[in-house]
Design an enzyme around this catalytic site. Sequence first.
Site, mmCIF file in Angstrom:
data_model
loop_
_atom_site.group_PDB
_atom_site.id
_atom_site.type_symbol
_atom_site.label_atom_id
_atom_site.label_comp_id
_atom_site.label_asym_id
_atom_site.label_seq_id
_atom_site.Cartn_x
_atom_site.Cartn_y
_atom_site.Cartn_z
ATOM 1 C CD GLU A 129 -2.767 -1.227 2.507
ATOM 2 O OE1 GLU A 129 -2.627 0.306 3.392
ATOM 3 O OE2 GLU A 129 -3.933 -2.039 2.330
ATOM 4 C CG ASN A 189 -0.663 -6.970 -1.404
ATOM 5 O OD1 ASN A 189 -1.229 -7.786 -2.443
ATOM 6 N ND2 ASN A 189 -0.919 -7.093 -0.367
ATOM 7 C CG HIS A 223 -10.421 -4.879 0.829
ATOM 8 N ND1 HIS A 223 -10.120 -7.222 1.114
ATOM 9 C CD2 HIS A 223 -8.363 -5.431 0.491
ATOM 10 C CE1 HIS A 223 -9.143 -7.324 2.368
ATOM 11 N NE2 HIS A 223 -7.870 -6.476 1.913
ATOM 12 C CD GLU A 283 -4.777 -7.973 2.209
ATOM 13 O OE1 GLU A 283 -5.754 -7.315 2.039
ATOM 14 O OE2 GLU A 283 -3.428 -7.642 1.808
ATOM 15 C CG ASP A 288 -13.276 -9.003 1.562
ATOM 16 O OD1 ASP A 288 -12.413 -7.733 0.765
ATOM 17 O OD2 ASP A 288 -12.705 -8.426 2.729
HETATM 18 O O1 G3I Z 1 -5.302 -8.292 19.133
HETATM 19 C C1 G3I Z 1 -6.540 -7.499 19.218
HETATM 20 C C2 G3I Z 1 -6.785 -7.794 20.854
HETATM 21 O O2 G3I Z 1 -6.175 -8.513 21.517
HETATM 22 C C3 G3I Z 1 -7.255 -6.095 21.089
HETATM 23 O O3 G3I Z 1 -8.453 -6.381 22.369
HETATM 24 C C4 G3I Z 1 -7.921 -6.276 19.814
HETATM 25 C C5 G3I Z 1 -8.757 -4.485 20.267
HETATM 26 O O4 G3I Z 1 -8.540 -3.170 19.278
HETATM 27 O O5 G3I Z 1 -6.988 -5.891 19.048
HETATM 28 C C6 G3I Z 1 -6.824 -6.654 18.403
HETATM 29 O O6 G3I Z 1 -5.593 -6.733 17.496
HETATM 30 C C7 G3I Z 1 -7.052 -6.264 16.437
HETATM 31 C C8 G3I Z 1 -6.660 -7.177 14.957
HETATM 32 O O7 G3I Z 1 -6.844 -6.670 13.502
HETATM 33 C C9 G3I Z 1 -6.786 -8.592 15.205
HETATM 34 O O8 G3I Z 1 -8.614 -8.322 15.663
HETATM 35 C C10 G3I Z 1 -6.500 -4.779 15.717
HETATM 36 O O9 G3I Z 1 -6.735 -3.788 16.479
HETATM 37 C C11 G3I Z 1 -6.513 -4.387 14.599
HETATM 38 O O10 G3I Z 1 -6.223 -3.023 13.923
HETATM 39 C C12 G3I Z 1 -6.982 -5.946 13.171
HETATM 40 O O11 G3I Z 1 -7.481 -5.161 12.019
HETATM 41 C C13 G3I Z 1 -6.404 -5.770 11.232
HETATM 42 C C14 G3I Z 1 -5.751 -4.799 10.481
HETATM 43 O O12 G3I Z 1 -5.971 -5.148 8.673
HETATM 44 C C15 G3I Z 1 -5.162 -3.365 10.960
HETATM 45 O O13 G3I Z 1 -4.342 -2.421 9.523
HETATM 46 C C16 G3I Z 1 -7.437 -7.148 10.274
HETATM 47 O O14 G3I Z 1 -7.498 -7.992 11.052
HETATM 48 C C17 G3I Z 1 -7.087 -7.218 9.475
HETATM 49 O O15 G3I Z 1 -7.901 -8.669 8.246
HETATM 50 C C18 G3I Z 1 -6.515 -6.000 7.788
HETATM 51 O O16 G3I Z 1 -5.532 -6.568 6.620
HETATM 52 C C19 G3I Z 1 -5.649 -5.515 6.335
HETATM 53 C C20 G3I Z 1 -4.284 -6.180 5.116
HETATM 54 O O17 G3I Z 1 -3.278 -6.475 6.242
HETATM 55 C C21 G3I Z 1 -3.765 -5.377 3.671
HETATM 56 N N1 G3I Z 1 -4.776 -4.787 3.146
HETATM 57 C C22 G3I Z 1 -6.008 -3.985 4.002
HETATM 58 C C23 G3I Z 1 -6.482 -5.140 4.788
HETATM 59 C C24 G3I Z 1 -7.797 -4.953 5.373
HETATM 60 O O18 G3I Z 1 -8.097 -3.899 5.846
#
Ligand code: G3I
Length: 305
Positions: free
Chosen positions: A127, A169, A206, A235, A237
């Site tokens: 990105e 990516n 996405h 990715e 969806d």
């Molecule tokens: O694991 C912690 C948990 O302990 C805590 O209680 C909770 C509270 O906010 O957060 C949890 O972590 C989160 C994590 O996902 C697991 O669920 C993070 O806050 C959250 O920011 C994180 O989001 C991820 C996101 O990237 C962050 O940028 C998503 O799961 C993930 O699907 C998403 O993936 C991205 C790709 O890497 C890049 N392209 C876009 C895509 C979608 O946004």
Amino acid sequence: GTTLGGAAARTGRYFGTAVSASKLSDSVYTGILSREFSMITPENEMKIDATEPNQGQFSYTNADRIVAQAKSQGAQVRGHTLAWHSQQPGWMQGMEGSALRTAMLNHVTQVATHYRGQLYSWDVVNEAFADGSSGARRDSNLQRTGNDWIEAAFRAARAADPGAKLCYNDYNTDDWGQAKTQAVYRMVQDFESRGVPIDCVGFQSHFNSNSPVPSNYQTTLQNFASLGVDVQITELDIEGSGTAQANSFSTVTKACVAVARCNGMTVWGIRDTDSWRASATPLLFDGSGNKKAAYTAVLDALNGG
Ligand code: G3I
């Protein structure tokens, strides 16, 4: 083929999903995972904040669990991601200039070395381009270290793990007419002409009602492939439900199958409830793990239907 991975393998392709280490104890989840998927991307566990939470202290426990799961089911792994403006650990967010450049390259080298020989590919840089009509790089602390930060990251990754395919990516790069798509295309063209090591371009894909599958999606994939790189849907969806959603998944799958160098596709989670945007119900299995119409559409398209 009667599974996504099996059907994709008919034409030499893989079919993958994003996986969270925290769900590997869920037997419904791991049952679908091991049955259907031949490629795994750690959803968060290989990101910078996860693998280097304190500068110079590396943490691989959760990422290694996912790699072990992949090995146990005979799947490969797409590493995601070595250099990104987002999900940087606090220590990195506060850095700039040559100190940040050095820290970023050290991160790339250390993490790619840890997994040397074990991964199918790395999303080396994620990105790095701005949305909108500018075609510019995204402003970030990494970009402010100098415009050559992307190629420096790719060279460091190649040196550390010569066997992994190295990918760029991004999202919103699916429509051939978009400035962002054109900007990434020109970067890949430039890298190819100067011998910067790049093997693949990932299209996150996405999609939602504001950003549907563009009519020229296959053209975009083909044009990048014609530069001499593999292209992958990384990715996927698609917001929606029922027949409309199934048709969109079919369009995407058929586009990949029609492009010789589109050698695999990955959905960004297994069940709708596993999605980063669960309310969009954007995946192939419902919250109970049942196959949706979208699943059947993808399977049929992989089988040449
Ligand atoms: O694991 C912690 C948990 O302990 C805590 O209680 C909770 C509270 O906010 O957060 C949890 O972590 C989160 C994590 O996902 C697991 O669920 C993070 O806050 C959250 O920011 C994180 O989001 C991820 C996101 O990237 C962050 O940028 C998503 O799961 C993930 O699907 C998403 O993936 C991205 C790709 O890497 C890049 N392209 C876009 C895509 C979608 O946004």
